[in-house]
Design an enzyme around this catalytic site. Sequence first.
Site, PDB file in Angstrom:
ATOM      1  N   LYS A   1      38.657  38.103  37.923  1.00 16.63           N
ATOM      2  CA  LYS A   1      39.678  38.934  37.597  1.00 16.63           C
ATOM      3  C   LYS A   1      40.203  38.890  36.443  1.00 16.63           C
ATOM      4  O   LYS A   1      40.636  37.526  36.133  1.00 16.63           O
ATOM      5  CB  LYS A   1      40.608  38.776  39.071  1.00 16.63           C
ATOM      6  CG  LYS A   1      41.735  39.958  39.230  1.00 16.63           C
ATOM      7  CD  LYS A   1      42.631  39.795  40.195  1.00 16.63           C
ATOM      8  CE  LYS A   1      43.559  40.788  40.237  1.00 16.63           C
ATOM      9  NZ  LYS A   1      44.604  40.644  41.412  1.00 16.63           N
TER      10      LYS A   1
ATOM     11  N   SER B   1      45.144  44.966  43.999  1.00 23.54           N
ATOM     12  CA  SER B   1      44.937  45.007  42.706  1.00 23.54           C
ATOM     13  C   SER B   1      43.303  44.565  42.306  1.00 23.54           C
ATOM     14  O   SER B   1      42.994  44.889  41.283  1.00 23.54           O
ATOM     15  CB  SER B   1      45.724  44.343  41.941  1.00 23.54           C
ATOM     16  OG  SER B   1      45.824  43.140  42.112  1.00 23.54           O
TER      17      SER B   1
ATOM     18  N   SER C   1      46.393  41.491  47.378  1.00 24.08           N
ATOM     19  CA  SER C   1      45.324  41.843  46.349  1.00 24.08           C
ATOM     20  C   SER C   1      44.006  41.228  46.404  1.00 24.08           C
ATOM     21  O   SER C   1      43.055  41.693  45.959  1.00 24.08           O
ATOM     22  CB  SER C   1      45.901  41.788  45.056  1.00 24.08           C
ATOM     23  OG  SER C   1      46.838  42.728  44.648  1.00 24.08           O
TER      24      SER C   1
HETATM   25  N1  GLN Z   1      49.588  45.927  46.292  1.00 25.24           N
HETATM   26  C1  GLN Z   1      50.587  44.998  46.178  1.00 25.24           C
HETATM   27  C2  GLN Z   1      51.677  45.448  44.690  1.00 25.24           C
HETATM   28  O1  GLN Z   1      51.006  46.452  44.308  1.00 25.24           O
HETATM   29  C3  GLN Z   1      50.013  43.466  45.941  1.00 25.24           C
HETATM   30  C4  GLN Z   1      49.570  43.274  44.509  1.00 25.24           C
HETATM   31  C5  GLN Z   1      48.941  41.724  44.506  1.00 25.24           C
HETATM   32  O2  GLN Z   1      48.811  41.119  45.412  1.00 25.24           O
HETATM   33  N2  GLN Z   1      48.769  41.469  43.225  1.00 25.24           N
HETATM   34  O3  GLN Z   1      52.334  44.498  44.441  1.00 25.24           O
END
Ligand code: GLN
Length: 494
Positions: free
Chosen positions: A80, A155, A179
Amino acid sequence: MTDATRLTAADLSRHLGSGDLSAEEVTRAHLDRIAEVDGKVHAFLHVDGDNAIQKARDIDRARAAGEELGPLAGVPIAIKDVIATKGVPTTCASKILEGWRPPYDATLMERINGAGMVMLGKTNMDEFAMGSSTEYSAYGPTNNPWDLGRIPGGSGGGSAAALAAYEAPLSIGTDTGGSIRQPGAVTGTVGAKPTYGGTSRYGLVAFSSSLDTPGPCARTVEDAALLHAVIAGHDPRDSTSIDAPVPDVVAAARQGKTGDLTGVKLGLVKEFAGEGAEPGVMAAFRDSVDALVKLGAEVVEVSCPHFLYALPAYYLIAPSECSSNLARFDGVRYGLRVGDDGNRSLEEVMSLTREAGFGPEVKRRIIIGTYALSSGYYDAYYGQAQKVRTLITRDFTSAFEKVDVLVSPTTPFVAFPFGSRTSDPYQMYLADLYTIPTNLYGGPAISVPCGLSEGLPVGFQIMAPTLADDRMYRVGAALESALGTLTPPELELS
Ligand code: GLN
């Protein structure tokens, strides 16, 4: 001939060990696959082909020389783009970091390299890991290999899509609110969030430091455990890293594969019964619970009354920490600088850089977080959210006095079409309804594919107590042995 891109990491490890595949062949097969399909999928922001081939050759030479190699030596991996990779572009899918090449490797990259794994490249994500669909990447979205018109989750959508499209057998994600697990769920792959502090954050570009947790993504539970074992363990360079032995997650996954869960108690969270979930998702979830019961597990309903407040608490804590962490992107230290023409003040240059460099969701979070932390509001918002966090932790602690793991769907809905949730941030935030409580508590959780709804993958979440990561691998592997893995339709390449 064996198509190396269709093999699991465990299979690749065996083929590499026996010599019927070389690391170079395996790496080339994946780079060819990326060249063939990534124009459609867009899982990668950067492909590091030449270095990957070089590394694979080094591993082949080391093996030929009889050197002792770890089980994943020669196995490719995608990373990532929020993880610092020495000399290799690291953008966090943001314009503000365009062109930045870190001068150092994250601890987990050192471990991955040390294990002889071959990095193929960096994967797409929502900008600075804020989002649930990869639509907030400044470089365009990733498409879900199950249906190219739908989101791959976020994400870490790129890390999950790369697995589902057979571009990589393993990848790294980061989980702050879901994410790793939510992209795993909507792409029919496995995503595991380790115990907070169980994997090092050194070299992970910080979003919300008290929540950020790097972890493994794979197509099988055993593969996720193999990668977990490589990256986990104490790191003195991360002040929140836990100095304790890492549970034997690989042994636990292998034990789970035998399909015996006699004596294991599963907790069904009462407050999540049907809360906000699509009927097809709930149906697949219930069938999976039945499958686990057939393997000997016992089901107990438990109440976690504060879980329903996790989402609002998270959306104060995470933006607050993000507003502080992202202050470092000032146009001076890294990447983009706008308006530095000799006539403007430092403050003007910083402001122009941040205005041009950050996308809309990142700006929204910085504004919310700055507000929640401002004097006069701190106690009412941030302070209150921290109290809710404590109550959620107590819910987990008391639940784990009664059961071994908690289970739920990973996400309330299957992969949605592009554009369907970007106009209302709250609709996007709901994707993490079931994943966020674990982040606030700090325990481990895994998402394992558990069937289809409307032809699209559904994820099953298993949450375990802190430092009992082995438990979720055992139950996850048992579920996989009962249900099998999911295979996406072949990509149409015309
Ligand atoms: N979807 C969540 C957010 O927007 C989690 C993001 C993540 O785990 N990096 O914050």
